[in-house]
Write an enzyme that holds these catalytic residues in place. Sequence first.
Site, short mmCIF file in Angstrom:
data_model
loop_
_atom_site.label_atom_id
_atom_site.label_comp_id
_atom_site.label_asym_id
_atom_site.label_seq_id
_atom_site.Cartn_x
_atom_site.Cartn_y
_atom_site.Cartn_z
N ASP A 32 28.88 90.86 11.71
CA ASP A 32 27.94 90.98 13.10
C ASP A 32 28.02 89.71 13.98
O ASP A 32 27.54 89.45 14.99
CB ASP A 32 26.44 90.78 12.54
N ASP A 163 43.28 66.43 44.10
CA ASP A 163 42.17 66.09 44.60
C ASP A 163 41.71 64.51 44.09
O ASP A 163 42.56 64.01 43.30
CB ASP A 163 40.90 66.83 44.15
N LYS A 186 39.91 67.77 48.77
CA LYS A 186 39.54 69.11 48.37
C LYS A 186 38.23 69.49 48.80
O LYS A 186 37.16 68.72 48.57
CB LYS A 186 39.64 69.33 46.70
C1 R5P Z 1 38.58 70.78 39.53
O1 R5P Z 1 38.32 70.00 39.54
C2 R5P Z 1 39.83 70.68 37.95
O2 R5P Z 1 40.26 69.43 37.98
C3 R5P Z 1 40.83 71.93 38.18
O3 R5P Z 1 41.55 71.72 39.51
C4 R5P Z 1 40.24 73.17 38.26
O4 R5P Z 1 39.43 73.18 37.25
C5 R5P Z 1 41.43 74.18 38.37
O5 R5P Z 1 40.80 75.67 38.15
P1 R5P Z 1 41.37 76.75 38.75
O6 R5P Z 1 42.59 77.01 38.18
O7 R5P Z 1 40.46 77.86 38.60
O8 R5P Z 1 41.40 76.46 40.24
#
Ligand code: R5P
Length: 296
Positions: A32, A163, A186
């Site tokens: 399960d 970012d 970003k």
């Molecule tokens: C976001 O703030 C993280 O540091 C990564 O840049 C993010 O999680 C990456 O995700 P994805 O590959 O979906 O763009």
Amino acid sequence: MLSLPSDPGLGRELAHFLGSRYSETIYKVFPDGESYLRFPEISDDVVMLVLTSYPDQNRSLLELLFSVELLSSKGINEIYAVVPYLAYGRQDKEFLSWEIVSGRAVLKIMRHVGLKKLFVVDFHSEKLLEEFSDLLTNILPIKTFGQYLKNKIEEPYILIAPDVGASRRVKLVAEYLNKEYVIIRKIRDRVTGEITHELPNNLDVRGVNAVIIDDIISTGGTIASIAKHLAMKGAQRIYVLASHGLFTADSLNKLRFSGVSKVAVLNTVRYRLTSDLIEYLDVTGEVAEQIKENLT
Ligand code: R5P
């Protein structure tokens, strides 16, 4: 050192590095879907559990909680865990009101059930690292990344933080290598989730390799978006270093078609893609060093 079913293969080597005994669990999943775990008899006062939380984050985290509860009820107080990829770190606050703050919930429950220390690699949330500083030790893979760049990437190259949140990691790698780095802006729409990036106007990457360093690659959208900008600006080759390669959906194609030449990720998840685009780096030694430093 006790390896749980979702150990991504670090337990045995960590035990070797740290000079501790190594054991595995007896494990099955009932028809399960419920997990069954049984430990060997433990006479040690200190136990370190090793697991990761991708894929199947819910099951592996629940298995960690079951394990800590059992050890604690057997009178063991020094219970530690190494979870190189700890899931739910991205939901560390209510971005929209009344959202579940799953990152905080997971850590609160772990602490409550009796976990004393949790070693994670490159945890996403600075906020939760601060809030749970008694519990969490974050291991940034600076040496592993730095050595890879030194040995594998042709000069000249420029380091890129995708970012502001990624800037600390990139700054430390840049310091390790004595290099410059650039931070990309970003912009995320909280409702649609749509992300756009703005590169500094004066960023000149013509004839230069670009190395984007991030914590997680999930859909590949973040990296693909930046890579396209860099390719348009004339970057020679685009490399990516990330701690956790989740590689969901068609992320690999996205990365390839955005102009990325190579993606190097750590062995922090229990999932390996076989592709000429991807290289796996072993972070076990750096994790062991940090654990040693923190526990003595
Ligand atoms: C976001 O703030 C993280 O540091 C990564 O840049 C993010 O999680 C990456 O995700 P994805 O590959 O979906 O763009």
